[in-house]
Each structure stands twice: as structure tokens, then as C-alpha cells.
Motif scaffolding. Sequence first.
Motif, PDB file in Angstrom:
ATOM      1  N   VAL A 192       0.843  -1.200   0.000  1.00  0.00           N
ATOM      2  CA  VAL A 192       0.000   0.000   0.000  1.00  0.00           C
ATOM      3  C   VAL A 192       0.877   1.249   0.000  1.00  0.00           C
ATOM      4  CG1 VAL A 192      -1.619   1.351   1.395  1.00  0.00           C
ATOM      5  CG2 VAL A 192      -1.987  -1.109   1.078  1.00  0.00           C
ATOM      6  N   GLU A 193       1.900   1.243   0.821  1.00  0.00           N
ATOM      7  CA  GLU A 193       2.823   2.387   0.880  1.00  0.00           C
ATOM      8  C   GLU A 193       3.489   2.625  -0.475  1.00  0.00           C
ATOM      9  OE1 GLU A 193       7.197   2.872   2.774  1.00  0.00           O
ATOM     10  OE2 GLU A 193       5.603   2.449   4.234  1.00  0.00           O
ATOM     11  N   GLU A 194       3.974   1.537  -1.102  1.00  0.00           N
ATOM     12  CA  GLU A 194       4.613   1.676  -2.413  1.00  0.00           C
ATOM     13  C   GLU A 194       3.638   2.230  -3.441  1.00  0.00           C
ATOM     14  OE1 GLU A 194       6.269  -2.030  -3.576  1.00  0.00           O
ATOM     15  OE2 GLU A 194       7.889  -1.974  -2.104  1.00  0.00           O
ATOM     16  N   ARG A 195       2.389   1.748  -3.407  1.00  0.00           N
ATOM     17  CA  ARG A 195       1.407   2.220  -4.374  1.00  0.00           C
ATOM     18  C   ARG A 195       1.097   3.695  -4.162  1.00  0.00           C
ATOM     19  NH1 ARG A 195       0.853   1.032  -9.110  1.00  0.00           N
ATOM     20  NH2 ARG A 195       1.263  -1.102  -8.465  1.00  0.00           N
ATOM     21  N   LEU A 196       1.043   4.138  -2.917  1.00  0.00           N
ATOM     22  CA  LEU A 196       0.833   5.564  -2.644  1.00  0.00           C
ATOM     23  C   LEU A 196       1.949   6.407  -3.250  1.00  0.00           C
ATOM     24  CD1 LEU A 196      -0.345   5.447   1.087  1.00  0.00           C
ATOM     25  CD2 LEU A 196      -1.686   6.329  -0.839  1.00  0.00           C
ATOM     26  N   LEU A 197       3.193   5.944  -3.099  1.00  0.00           N
ATOM     27  CA  LEU A 197       4.327   6.692  -3.642  1.00  0.00           C
ATOM     28  C   LEU A 197       4.298   6.708  -5.167  1.00  0.00           C
ATOM     29  CD1 LEU A 197       7.152   5.433  -1.243  1.00  0.00           C
ATOM     30  CD2 LEU A 197       6.056   7.677  -1.247  1.00  0.00           C
ATOM     31  N   ILE A 198       3.970   5.577  -5.757  1.00  0.00           N
ATOM     32  CA  ILE A 198       3.901   5.508  -7.225  1.00  0.00           C
ATOM     33  C   ILE A 198       2.818   6.450  -7.747  1.00  0.00           C
ATOM     34  CG2 ILE A 198       3.304   3.997  -9.163  1.00  0.00           C
ATOM     35  CD1 ILE A 198       4.619   1.697  -7.464  1.00  0.00           C
ATOM     36  N   GLN A 199       1.658   6.432  -7.116  1.00  0.00           N
ATOM     37  CA  GLN A 199       0.573   7.313  -7.546  1.00  0.00           C
ATOM     38  C   GLN A 199       0.961   8.786  -7.413  1.00  0.00           C
ATOM     39  OE1 GLN A 199      -2.805   6.095  -5.210  1.00  0.00           O
ATOM     40  NE2 GLN A 199      -3.255   4.318  -6.494  1.00  0.00           N
ATOM     41  N   GLU A 200       1.651   9.127  -6.327  1.00  0.00           N
ATOM     42  CA  GLU A 200       2.072  10.514  -6.138  1.00  0.00           C
ATOM     43  C   GLU A 200       3.114  10.908  -7.183  1.00  0.00           C
ATOM     44  OE1 GLU A 200       2.235  14.333  -4.297  1.00  0.00           O
ATOM     45  OE2 GLU A 200       0.764  12.708  -4.467  1.00  0.00           O
ATOM     46  N   GLY A 201       4.013   9.986  -7.484  1.00  0.00           N
ATOM     47  CA  GLY A 201       5.001  10.271  -8.521  1.00  0.00           C
ATOM     48  C   GLY A 201       4.360  10.489  -9.877  1.00  0.00           C
ATOM     49  N   ARG A 202       3.354   9.698 -10.185  1.00  0.00           N
ATOM     50  CA  ARG A 202       2.632   9.908 -11.448  1.00  0.00           C
ATOM     51  C   ARG A 202       1.944  11.262 -11.448  1.00  0.00           C
ATOM     52  NH1 ARG A 202      -0.637   4.288 -11.292  1.00  0.00           N
ATOM     53  NH2 ARG A 202       0.983   2.809 -11.944  1.00  0.00           N
ATOM     54  N   ARG A 203       1.290  11.588 -10.309  1.00  0.00           N
ATOM     55  CA  ARG A 203       0.569  12.862 -10.238  1.00  0.00           C
ATOM     56  C   ARG A 203       1.504  14.053 -10.461  1.00  0.00           C
ATOM     57  NH1 ARG A 203      -0.243  17.001  -7.244  1.00  0.00           N
ATOM     58  NH2 ARG A 203       1.270  16.316  -5.692  1.00  0.00           N
ATOM     59  N   MET A 204       2.740  13.916 -10.001  1.00  0.00           N
ATOM     60  CA  MET A 204       3.713  14.999 -10.149  1.00  0.00           C
ATOM     61  C   MET A 204       4.370  15.011 -11.527  1.00  0.00           C
ATOM     62  SD  MET A 204       5.522  14.776  -6.389  1.00  0.00           S
ATOM     63  CE  MET A 204       6.538  16.217  -6.689  1.00  0.00           C
ATOM     64  N   GLY A 205       4.021  14.049 -12.374  1.00  0.00           N
ATOM     65  CA  GLY A 205       4.552  14.031 -13.735  1.00  0.00           C
ATOM     66  C   GLY A 205       5.920  13.398 -13.876  1.00  0.00           C
ATOM     67  N   ILE A 206       6.375  12.717 -12.845  1.00  0.00           N
ATOM     68  CA  ILE A 206       7.711  12.124 -12.905  1.00  0.00           C
ATOM     69  C   ILE A 206       7.818  11.100 -14.023  1.00  0.00           C
ATOM     70  CG2 ILE A 206       9.303  10.616 -11.628  1.00  0.00           C
ATOM     71  CD1 ILE A 206       8.537  12.114  -9.104  1.00  0.00           C
ATOM     72  N   ALA A 207       6.733  10.360 -14.259  1.00  0.00           N
ATOM     73  CA  ALA A 207       6.768   9.326 -15.294  1.00  0.00           C
ATOM     74  C   ALA A 207       7.000   9.905 -16.679  1.00  0.00           C
ATOM     75  CB  ALA A 207       5.473   8.520 -15.275  1.00  0.00           C
ATOM     76  N   ARG A 208       6.707  11.192 -16.857  1.00  0.00           N
ATOM     77  CA  ARG A 208       6.865  11.813 -18.174  1.00  0.00           C
ATOM     78  C   ARG A 208       8.238  12.438 -18.368  1.00  0.00           C
ATOM     79  NH1 ARG A 208       1.766  13.437 -16.492  1.00  0.00           N
ATOM     80  NH2 ARG A 208       2.493  15.537 -15.982  1.00  0.00           N
TER      81      ARG A 208
END
Length: 568
Positions: free
Chosen positions: A83-99
Motif C-alpha cells: 500500500v505504501e509503495e502504491r501511494l508513492l507511485i501514484q504521487e510520482g505519477r501525479r507529479m509528472g515524474i513518469a513523463r
Amino acid sequence: MKHAPIALCLLAAAALSAAPQAASQAPAPRRGPGLADTLVLARVNGEPITLAWVRASFGARHDGHAGLLVGEEIIRKVVDKAVEERLLIQEGRRMGIAREPRLARDLEAYKDMLLLERLEETALRRAAEPSAAEVRAAYDLLPRRLRVAVIETRDEARRDEARLRLRAEGFEAAARRLSVHPSRNRGGELGWITWGILDPETEAAALATPAGSVSEPFEVPGGWRMVKVIEERRESPPPLEQVSDRLAGILLARRRQALETGLLDSIRKAHPPREDAAAVRKLLGSADPDRGRPPDPPDEAVLVTGAGGIELTAGHVRHRAKRSGLSLDAAWKKALADTLLIDEARRRVPFDASMKSRAAAYADAKVREELERSVILKPLTLTDAEVRAFFQSDPAAFSGPASYRMRHIVLGTRAEAEAVLRRLQAGEDFAALAREVSVDRRTAESGGDMGWVEGPAPAGSGTGAGEGVFALAPGGTSEVVKTALGHSIVQMLEVRKPQAPAFEAVRHAAAERLMIQKQHELRKSFVDRLRKVATISVDRQAVDRAVRIQGELTGRRLDPGAAAEARR
């Protein structure tokens, strides 16, 4: 569409930091979807976390040992960690890191690595598997042991000169004068060899050359060789079953190399790449540039463009040479081969569901890592004053373990040991009793003296019987304790408490511990803020079912005949 410049040197560079972890996060390919893939244990902001994802995440943090995921307490903790990892991944996506372009390039490189793995598996490894008859044929060559020497030259002119000189001066003198092989200072001698020791070309020439003779020159990668068989003898090899795996591994590696060479030749013929020969000559003819002086050709110069658009740059070759310790020439050859193989893999290998799953896991891992690096841990600082204060708060934590000198009496049964303990309590001498009754004859003659040992844990740490022994004061005697030797009575003779070290002696260790502590605090604070605004649900029944599945799976692995089929 123009592809980004990628070769295996780039793949390795990108993968070194995250690919092994991310690759292990992805479930191994399976015959079809099953319960582990679909059983949803939790949801984070509506996004499901399946048992398969939890297995992969756990395996990534434990060197791929997903089989250790067993037991209710462990599984519930791992689900919370997921759950913790998924929260971090979702936040990273929201911040545009994946792009971010760098992460996008890394992901494309990782996808190419997956394609290359599949191409090597299907076109090279499977086709190279040796048969039992081939392994037996190699085994039949093992009795032949040859003492050999070689002369190696880079070109045909030197080859011909070496032939003339060895006739006039002898093999050893010609090798010392003209050979470029590392054995030149020994007159070319390599010592005793048997099948599988040398490269295939030199081995074949040696096996075909009678003792006392020199082979005809033969071509090897990078030049020419001649081999002399100084003498030959026969020895009995180990039984076939003891060496068959090693022989099969050698045959596999040799045939795989030959298949790769053939595949590369076919790629060049069917899909010839475009090569900037002038840029390649500049690269291979240049030494390391002076400080502050730009390299020639520049790192961004494209040396080769594959038929599918893949590019190999000078920078990639330089990076590979530096990272692997290869010469520029060797790094260029390897990088070129990998570039052509990736180009071929893109054409003929379908990017299937398993690869997509692994690539998605890799992308998630990169987003999480970049979020931690550039956001969560960015405020982290560490001053000398903080490190010193951290040390001074508990200097004993940086001390070594205490040392204990003890003696013991070991008996076979608890009843025997308790009878001896009563004799000790009645006043009999410990050393004399040890000599009389202890079954540990290694220490009995010295009155049970075990010498100095380091204590595994301080008193109060919950280590069971051992804790009581190490808590004894000098002169104190333990109750009967169960040990690996039997049932023991221990007497403490002397204790050496460690001295608190000086700060300068442990400055780096203190800084490392404080850094880890501060990193943990920053991560926890960040995740706690995400939890407050997230919608998180954990399916307790599904978790209970996962506990049963993992338990049955572990039981089946340990005892396939007795355990039930793991639920899928």
C-alpha cells in the motif's frame, strides 16, 4: 519514427540501478491467469493490489525469494508495505515524474532488454542446448592432457615472420620475440590443459597436433596463432555424472557464441546497418582526451544506425569501455553486436503480456525511486554537529561486543545434567567435575574451559537460554541449558566489557546510521501525509485467503506429494 540511441551498454547502465529490482518485481510468465493474478488484497484510491503484485514486490526486496512470503504476520506487513509503495507511485505519477525524458529513455531501454532476452532465449540458448551424446563425446576427450604453448600475432606478415623464426630459433625464442599473447614471457607456454580449457580454435588445433609438433597457423579473433604440443599424457577423469553439468555448460556457451556469430552475419546481410566508418576510425584511433578537451568524435556522434532506426553513439561505447574495463576496440565490438541484436529483436519478437507486465513494474519502480530521490529525500542534510550529537547520545551503541571466558560441563540427558548441577550446588569443584563427566572431550581435559567468546546479545534482548548465560556475573553458574552439544551447565569465569570508542574512530559509521534514520523519518512523514488524503481499503478475507494460498504453495514446494495443490 527515429528511435532513441540504445545499445546493451545503455541497457546495462539504465538497468544497473533499477532493472534488476524491477525485473524481479514482475511475476514470472505463467501458463494462464490464475487466482494469484486476480485476487485483490487491497485498493489504494481505487487501484487494486493483487497477490501477484505483492509476491513480486516482496521478492524484489528479498533477492527474488518470494517463496519466503508465508505466515499471517508477514503477509499482512507486506500488504501494508505494498500500500505504501502504491501511494508513492501514484504521487510520482501525479507529479509528472513518469513523463520525464530520462525515465522515458530508461523505460525504452528496459523494453529493448526484455526483447533481447527473449531473442537470446529462443534463437540462441534453446538452439544451443547440447545433447547427451555431445556431452559424452566431450567427456571421452578428457583423458587427453596436453602441455601446450602458443604464438599469437596480429597480422599475416608477423605470422609469416614467426613461422620462419621458429624454424631457425625454436618455438620459445620466436614466442618471446614476436608473440603478443600474455604467455610470451614464458616462451608461449600455457601449461597442461584438457578439453574445455582453451578457446575452441586453439583447442581444436592442439588436439589435432601430435606431441612435439607445431600446428599450421590458424585464425582467431584479432589475429593468428600457432600452437605447439610439448607433450601429452593420459589420466582418468572423474565419473561422467560428476562433470556432466560442467561439460554441458561449456558446450552450451561455445555453441551459443557460434549461433550468435551466425545470427549477426545474417542480420548484416538481410538488414544491413549504416556505419560511419570515419567516425569509428576516429573513436578507435583516439586515446582518452585531455582534461577539458572535447572527445573526437563527440559522444553524441552516431557510429551505426540499424535498419530499424536504432542508433549506437560514441558516448555509449566510451561508457561501456569505462564501466567494464574493456578496451575501446573490445567495447565497440560488443556494443555493435548488441545493437544489431536489439534491432533484430524489435523486428521478430512480439512484446507480449508478460513483457508488458514487467515493463509496467519497471516503470513504477523508476517513478518511486525518482520521487524518493528528488522529492522525499531532497531536504535531507547532515552536519558534523548532528553526527557528533547522535554519537554522544549513545556511545555504547558503537562499541564492539563484550567478551566472555566460560567453562562448561556437557551431559547427554537433562536428568544427568541436573544430577551434576546438584553436586555443584553441594560444593564440588566445577573443573574436577568437567574432567570426570563432561562428554565434550575437547574441553573436558582443561576443566571445561571454552576460552574467550563474544556474546551474541546483551541481557534483556530476549534471546532465551543464551541470554541467561551471558548475563552471568563472574563466578556464577547457570541452570541446565539445552545446547547443540547436549545439556550443559555453564560457569562464567571472566567478562571483558567493550570500551566506548572515540568519536573520530566511528565518525563514518555514526554518519551512516544517522543518515538511514533520517531517510526513514522523511519517508514515513511523506507517506503519512499521503495516507491522510487517500482512500485505502484492505480486504481482510482476501488477505486470509492469501495466507492459505502461500502456506499451501510453500508446503507443496517442500513436500509435493503430501501438500495440496496451491489454489490458483
